[in-house]
Write a protein that holds these residues in place. Structure first.
Motif, PDB file in Angstrom:
ATOM      1  N   GLU A 289       0.870  -1.179   0.000  1.00  0.00           N
ATOM      2  CA  GLU A 289       0.000   0.000   0.000  1.00  0.00           C
ATOM      3  C   GLU A 289       0.903   1.224   0.000  1.00  0.00           C
ATOM      4  OE1 GLU A 289      -3.932   1.799   2.253  1.00  0.00           O
ATOM      5  OE2 GLU A 289      -2.971  -0.047   2.980  1.00  0.00           O
ATOM      6  N   TYR A 290       0.905   1.955  -1.119  1.00  0.00           N
ATOM      7  CA  TYR A 290       1.836   3.076  -1.256  1.00  0.00           C
ATOM      8  C   TYR A 290       1.148   4.378  -1.636  1.00  0.00           C
ATOM      9  CZ  TYR A 290       1.545   1.753  -6.248  1.00  0.00           C
ATOM     10  OH  TYR A 290       1.093   1.439  -7.513  1.00  0.00           O
ATOM     11  N   GLY A 291      -0.153   4.445  -1.335  1.00  0.00           N
ATOM     12  CA  GLY A 291      -0.903   5.647  -1.671  1.00  0.00           C
ATOM     13  C   GLY A 291      -1.422   5.641  -3.087  1.00  0.00           C
ATOM     14  N   GLN A 292      -1.535   4.474  -3.685  1.00  0.00           N
ATOM     15  CA  GLN A 292      -2.000   4.372  -5.063  1.00  0.00           C
ATOM     16  C   GLN A 292      -3.477   4.744  -5.190  1.00  0.00           C
ATOM     17  OE1 GLN A 292      -1.101   1.878  -2.989  1.00  0.00           O
ATOM     18  NE2 GLN A 292      -1.585  -0.149  -3.808  1.00  0.00           N
ATOM     19  N   ARG A 293      -3.821   5.413  -6.276  1.00  0.00           N
ATOM     20  CA  ARG A 293      -5.209   5.808  -6.518  1.00  0.00           C
ATOM     21  C   ARG A 293      -6.113   4.580  -6.631  1.00  0.00           C
ATOM     22  NH1 ARG A 293      -5.238  10.099 -11.456  1.00  0.00           N
ATOM     23  NH2 ARG A 293      -7.488  10.014 -11.084  1.00  0.00           N
ATOM     24  N   HIS A 294      -5.574   3.517  -7.159  1.00  0.00           N
ATOM     25  CA  HIS A 294      -6.351   2.300  -7.355  1.00  0.00           C
ATOM     26  C   HIS A 294      -6.173   1.330  -6.179  1.00  0.00           C
ATOM     27  CE1 HIS A 294      -2.337   1.708  -8.855  1.00  0.00           C
ATOM     28  NE2 HIS A 294      -2.517   0.424  -9.087  1.00  0.00           N
ATOM     29  N   ARG A 295      -6.152   1.900  -4.977  1.00  0.00           N
ATOM     30  CA  ARG A 295      -5.996   1.080  -3.788  1.00  0.00           C
ATOM     31  C   ARG A 295      -7.087   0.025  -3.665  1.00  0.00           C
ATOM     32  NH1 ARG A 295      -7.801  -0.509   0.463  1.00  0.00           N
ATOM     33  NH2 ARG A 295      -6.608  -0.943   2.371  1.00  0.00           N
ATOM     34  N   ILE A 296      -8.198   0.235  -4.347  1.00  0.00           N
ATOM     35  CA  ILE A 296      -9.313  -0.700  -4.295  1.00  0.00           C
ATOM     36  C   ILE A 296      -8.888  -2.105  -4.702  1.00  0.00           C
ATOM     37  CG2 ILE A 296     -10.106  -0.243  -6.651  1.00  0.00           C
ATOM     38  CD1 ILE A 296     -12.972  -0.445  -5.594  1.00  0.00           C
ATOM     39  N   GLU A 297      -7.823  -2.205  -5.498  1.00  0.00           N
ATOM     40  CA  GLU A 297      -7.366  -3.525  -5.927  1.00  0.00           C
ATOM     41  C   GLU A 297      -6.964  -4.384  -4.728  1.00  0.00           C
ATOM     42  OE1 GLU A 297      -3.930  -3.313  -8.441  1.00  0.00           O
ATOM     43  OE2 GLU A 297      -2.698  -2.296  -6.948  1.00  0.00           O
TER      44      GLU A 297
ATOM     45  N   THR B 173      -0.359   8.205  -7.998  1.00  0.00           N
ATOM     46  CA  THR B 173      -0.248   8.537  -6.578  1.00  0.00           C
ATOM     47  C   THR B 173      -0.846   9.905  -6.247  1.00  0.00           C
ATOM     48  OG1 THR B 173       2.007   9.331  -7.001  1.00  0.00           O
ATOM     49  CG2 THR B 173       1.767   7.076  -6.204  1.00  0.00           C
ATOM     50  N   ARG B 174      -1.488  10.536  -7.205  1.00  0.00           N
ATOM     51  CA  ARG B 174      -2.164  11.811  -6.947  1.00  0.00           C
ATOM     52  C   ARG B 174      -3.269  11.993  -7.980  1.00  0.00           C
ATOM     53  NH1 ARG B 174      -0.360  15.823 -10.598  1.00  0.00           N
ATOM     54  NH2 ARG B 174       1.473  15.196 -11.806  1.00  0.00           N
ATOM     55  N   GLU B 175      -4.172  12.905  -7.711  1.00  0.00           N
ATOM     56  CA  GLU B 175      -5.264  13.173  -8.653  1.00  0.00           C
ATOM     57  C   GLU B 175      -4.720  14.006  -9.809  1.00  0.00           C
ATOM     58  OE1 GLU B 175      -8.344  12.012  -8.535  1.00  0.00           O
ATOM     59  OE2 GLU B 175      -7.916  10.919  -6.677  1.00  0.00           O
ATOM     60  N   ALA B 176      -4.516  13.367 -10.928  1.00  0.00           N
ATOM     61  CA  ALA B 176      -3.989  14.056 -12.113  1.00  0.00           C
ATOM     62  C   ALA B 176      -4.473  13.324 -13.358  1.00  0.00           C
ATOM     63  CB  ALA B 176      -2.458  14.081 -12.080  1.00  0.00           C
ATOM     64  N   GLU B 177      -4.603  14.060 -14.424  1.00  0.00           N
ATOM     65  CA  GLU B 177      -5.008  13.461 -15.683  1.00  0.00           C
ATOM     66  C   GLU B 177      -3.888  12.565 -16.200  1.00  0.00           C
ATOM     67  OE1 GLU B 177      -6.450  14.811 -20.185  1.00  0.00           O
ATOM     68  OE2 GLU B 177      -6.225  16.293 -18.576  1.00  0.00           O
ATOM     69  N   ILE B 178      -4.243  11.400 -16.677  1.00  0.00           N
ATOM     70  CA  ILE B 178      -3.242  10.473 -17.198  1.00  0.00           C
ATOM     71  C   ILE B 178      -2.762  10.963 -18.560  1.00  0.00           C
ATOM     72  CG2 ILE B 178      -2.856   8.117 -18.014  1.00  0.00           C
ATOM     73  CD1 ILE B 178      -4.844   7.171 -15.910  1.00  0.00           C
ATOM     74  N   GLY B 179      -1.465  11.041 -18.704  1.00  0.00           N
ATOM     75  CA  GLY B 179      -0.873  11.512 -19.959  1.00  0.00           C
ATOM     76  C   GLY B 179       0.575  11.075 -20.050  1.00  0.00           C
TER      77      GLY B 179
END
Length: 246
Positions: free
Chosen positions: A40-48, A90-96
């Protein structure tokens, strides 16, 4: 407990995603004792991470013999990795993409840290084999997913810990369709269905609608890759069942 050599004992990097679930089945099919490790490293997809227990239980239902091989589950908190990262995972940002050409979902050092800590745990637990879902076929150019990186890290870990760990990457040369096929080979349609229902791949951490390939936003790179791989797997499975030659 350890047999001293750890020859038939393995540790699987198990995030709760499609790839790591398939790798866990692969390891259970080969080794006498298998433990799992999540981060657990603060990933946005922690739901996994929430699906890991259901996946472990499901694998045992599918192949009861795997239940006798499945050992302890471990989870490590790596808050520091999220703190030093400035990425779309690891933060709220648009993927690019970054100026370097790498996608901004690349978390620098992630797999290196994961495998180093996995080796430290394996050292203590008497486990020789370490299994990860790194892949160089269907990937986004992440340098820490490359076969050369894994081989170099194995050398460094063995020298630094004076052990003979073996790093396994069973998906290294498989595309996503082939990964679905591997799951079917290992556990039949029940394993494919388990991966669809309980694993999570979406970068945004969105369960969302139930698609044929599972849950997710359906538009992020991870969802698109999983969806396209599943579509090809499904088409190839139909061709195989009907005897149609592509």
């Amino acid at each position: 407990m350890s047999d001293g050599s750890g020859e038939s004992r393995a540790l699987v990097l198990f995030s709760g995603g499609q790839d790591s679930a398939t790798c866990l089945a692969w390891a259970l099919d080969r080794f006498a004792h298998v433990e799992t490790l999540g981060f657990e490293y603060g990933q946005r997809h922690r739901i996994e991470l929430d699906g890991r227990g259901r996946l472990r239980a499901g694998l045992v239902r599918i192949v009861p013999a795997w239940g006798r091989r499945l050992g302890a589950d471990h989870t490590l908190a790596l808050d520091a990795l999220g703190q030093v990262s400035d990425t779309a995972l690891t933060r709220e940002a648009e993927i690019g993409y970054q100026a370097s050409g790498l996608p901004n979902t690349f978390v620098p050092g992630r797999n290196i840290v994961f495998l180093t800590l996995a080796a430290a745990l394996a050292y203590r637990r008497g486990l020789r084999h370490i299994v990860g879902g790194m892949c160089e076929t269907d990937y986004s150019g992440y340098p820490d997913c490359r076969d050369d990186t894994i081989k170099a890290l194995q050398v460094a870990l063995n020298l630094g810990m004076d052990r003979r760990f073996v790093l396994h990457t069973p998906l290294m040369w498989l595309d996503k369709a082939q990964t679905w096929h591997l799951a079917q080979e290992l556990g039949g349609r029940p394993l494919v269905d388990l991966v669809v229902e309980e694993s999570h791949t979406c970068y945004l951490g969105v369960r969302g609608l139930r698609h044929p390939w599972g849950y997710g936003c359906g538009t992020c790179p991870a969802c698109l890759l999983r969806a396209s791989g599943y579509a090809r797997f499904a088409a190839e499975s139909v061709e195989s069942d009907t005897g149609t030659v592509p």
